[in-house]
Write an enzyme that holds these catalytic residues in place. Structure first.
Site, PDB file in Angstrom:
ATOM      1  CE  LYS A 118      -3.583  -2.282   2.609  1.00 57.51           C
ATOM      2  NZ  LYS A 118      -2.762  -3.502   2.811  1.00 57.51           N
ATOM      3  N   GLY A 119       0.289   2.395  -0.171  1.00 59.53           N
ATOM      4  CA  GLY A 119       1.024   3.648  -0.017  1.00 59.53           C
ATOM      5  C   GLY A 119       1.882   4.003  -1.212  1.00 59.53           C
TER       6      GLY A 119
ATOM      7  N   GLY B  49       4.238  -3.945 -10.037  1.00 58.79           N
ATOM      8  CA  GLY B  49       3.785  -2.669  -9.488  1.00 58.79           C
ATOM      9  C   GLY B  49       4.890  -1.971  -8.712  1.00 58.79           C
ATOM     10  CB  SER B  50       7.141  -3.143  -6.005  1.00 57.70           C
ATOM     11  OG  SER B  50       6.136  -3.472  -5.085  1.00 57.70           O
TER      12      SER B  50
ATOM     13  CB  THR C 148       4.988 -11.563  -7.889  1.00 57.53           C
ATOM     14  OG1 THR C 148       3.603 -11.952  -7.895  1.00 57.53           O
ATOM     15  CG2 THR C 148       5.508 -11.698  -9.303  1.00 57.53           C
TER      16      THR C 148
ATOM     17  CG  ASP D 265       0.135 -12.890  -8.350  1.00 54.88           C
ATOM     18  OD1 ASP D 265      -0.112 -13.775  -7.502  1.00 54.88           O
ATOM     19  OD2 ASP D 265      -0.326 -11.742  -8.284  1.00 54.88           O
TER      20      ASP D 265
ATOM     21  CG  HIS E  51      -2.397 -14.147   2.791  1.00 51.03           C
ATOM     22  ND1 HIS E  51      -3.760 -13.981   2.719  1.00 51.03           N
ATOM     23  CD2 HIS E  51      -1.853 -13.031   2.264  1.00 51.03           C
ATOM     24  CE1 HIS E  51      -4.026 -12.799   2.196  1.00 51.03           C
ATOM     25  NE2 HIS E  51      -2.891 -12.207   1.908  1.00 51.03           N
TER      26      HIS E  51
HETATM   27  O1  F6P Z   1       0.212 -10.220  -5.816  1.00 57.46           O
HETATM   28  C1  F6P Z   1       0.403 -11.193  -4.860  1.00 57.46           C
HETATM   29  C2  F6P Z   1      -0.876 -11.549  -4.162  1.00 57.46           C
HETATM   30  O2  F6P Z   1      -0.609 -12.598  -3.252  1.00 57.46           O
HETATM   31  C3  F6P Z   1      -2.036 -11.921  -5.083  1.00 57.46           C
HETATM   32  O3  F6P Z   1      -1.923 -13.229  -5.577  1.00 57.46           O
HETATM   33  C4  F6P Z   1      -3.209 -11.680  -4.178  1.00 57.46           C
HETATM   34  O4  F6P Z   1      -4.376 -11.380  -4.910  1.00 57.46           O
HETATM   35  C5  F6P Z   1      -2.772 -10.491  -3.366  1.00 57.46           C
HETATM   36  O5  F6P Z   1      -1.368 -10.449  -3.409  1.00 57.46           O
HETATM   37  C6  F6P Z   1      -3.220 -10.523  -1.930  1.00 57.46           C
HETATM   38  O6  F6P Z   1      -2.829  -9.335  -1.331  1.00 57.46           O
HETATM   39  P1  F6P Z   1      -2.971  -9.059   0.239  1.00 57.46           P
HETATM   40  O7  F6P Z   1      -1.757  -9.653   0.895  1.00 57.46           O
HETATM   41  O8  F6P Z   1      -3.009  -7.581   0.321  1.00 57.46           O
HETATM   42  O9  F6P Z   1      -4.222  -9.727   0.712  1.00 57.46           O
END
Ligand code: F6P
Length: 360
Positions: free
Chosen positions: A79-80, A118-119, A140, A142, A284
């Site tokens: 964030k931020g 993004g970062s 990531t 992802d 997570h």
């Molecule tokens: O981008 C990584 C990720 O784990 C995505 O797969 C997921 O949608 C998102 O971050 C979850 O973010 P947060 O930790 O803010 O819930």
């Protein structure tokens, strides 16, 4: 080689397994080979807003036990945005100059930024604006950063999702149920596809391949007709409903969090096939914990290569993995070419070859 340097390192965006292994590699290379100082910047760019900036010296002994530790000892945030920072009074402010000033206060010669697309985009903008010599390392779960076959954290996430599918098989078969596993992947289906193939899923749904519920239901019915009364479905969180809606579980601090497509798919299947369904949202768990062997190897190779790039006077580059080698590419290219699953991907063909339903 050259003048002694002081370099900074930060982790930015969502955490994942393998970040500490990168820090370990960077410290080892910088200290052992070049005799440089390494400062770990806390909580991504947030640490540079603090006065004095929040940073800790990282010595060899600090790096000693980092290889297998999950998370990041430096802390992180997704964030931020420094260019549109949400202030406590509800206003939005550009705080980029404060962050750049914080960086220069630390007397750093270069910065290693570990982040997703993004970062890396934000760090590059700061670097261009503030004369910061930046080297990026992709991370990531992802796995959607452009021009690298692998990003830190992806391999571990796939292993965890695969293990979840293995476990679901037995309980699904025991109860004749359809088990739906919802996995992460904000805009890309790499985790679902890879874990689905490795974990023997019968249906894999990813955002890159539009699906028809009827095709998914037919797959379940075909299995039922063949006497197989259980099925395993893996669905990426970014998959839309049949009506094309993205399901977001809740909004917090203006952020959108994906979630709910697993339940939607399960409910739809039980309606059209009569099968008993259950949903597991892995969440997570895919990000936390010990890194896989591949992530440790990748983290080590990336960390060493990033330090060597700085030693050779390079900047504005990202290390990347291609054909089992570390290469480097301009950060601008990596963030421009977002990496989704290609419909011609070997794994897509493999899944089809195995008779896995992709919903199309
Ligand atoms: O981008 C990584 C990720 O784990 C995505 O797969 C997921 O949608 C998102 O971050 C979850 O973010 P947060 O930790 O803010 O819930």
């Amino acid at each position: 080689m050259g003048e002694p340097k002081r370099i900074g390192i930060l982790t930015s965006g969502g955490d994942c397994a393998g970040l500490n292994a990168v820090i370990r590699a960077v410290v080892n290379r910088a200290v052992r080979e070049y005799d440089w100082e390494v400062l770990g910047i806390k909580s991504a760019t947030i640490g540079l807003l603090n006065r004095p900036p929040l940073a800790i010296p990282l010595k060899l002994h600090d790096a000693d036990s980092l290889l297998t530790q999950g998370g990041t000892i430096l802390g992180t945030t997704n964030k931020g945005d420094p260019f549109a920072f949400p202030m406590s009074d509800g206003t939005i402010k550009d705080r980029s100059e404060e962050i750049i000033a914080g960086y220069h206060q630390l007397g750093l010669d270069a910065l290693i930024g570990i982040g997703g697309d993004g970062s890396l985009a934000i760090l590059r903008r700061l670097a261009q604006q503030g004369n910061i010599k930046l080297i990026g390392i992709p991370k990531t779960i992802d796995n959607d950063v452009g021009h690298t076959e692998l990003s830190i954290g992806f391999s571990t996430a796939v292993d965890i999702a695969t293990e979840a599918l293995d476990r679901l098989h037995f309980t699904a078969a025991s109860h004749d149920r359809v088990m739906v596993l919802e996995v992460m992947g904000r805009d890309a289906g790499h985790i679902a596809l890879r874990a689905g193939v490795a974990g023997g899923a019968h249906v894999i749904l990813i955002p890159e391949i539009p699906y028809h519920l009827e095709k998914v239901c037919q797959k379940i019915r075909d299995r039922q007709d063949a006497g197989l009364h259980f099925s395993i479905i893996v669905v990426s969180e970014a998959v839309c409903t049949a009506e094309g809606d993205t399901l977001q579980k809740l909004q917090q601090f203006g952020e959108c969090r994906l979630g709910g497509i697993g339940q939607y798919v399960a409910d739809s299947i039980s309606k059209c096939t009569g099968a008993e369904t259950r949903v597991t949202v892995l969440g997570h768990i895919q990000r936390g914990g010990r890194p896989s062997a591949m992530d440790r190897i990748l983290a080590s190779a990336f960390g060493i290569a990033a330090v060597d790039l700085i030693a050779h006077g390079k900047e504005d580059l990202m290390v990347a993995w291609r054909d089992s080698q570390v290469i480097n590419i301009p950060i601008a290219e990596a963030i421009k070419d977002y990496r989704t699953v290609n419909s011609q991907d070997t794994l897509v063909k493999t899944a089809r070859g195995l008779g896995i339903c992709l919903g199309d």
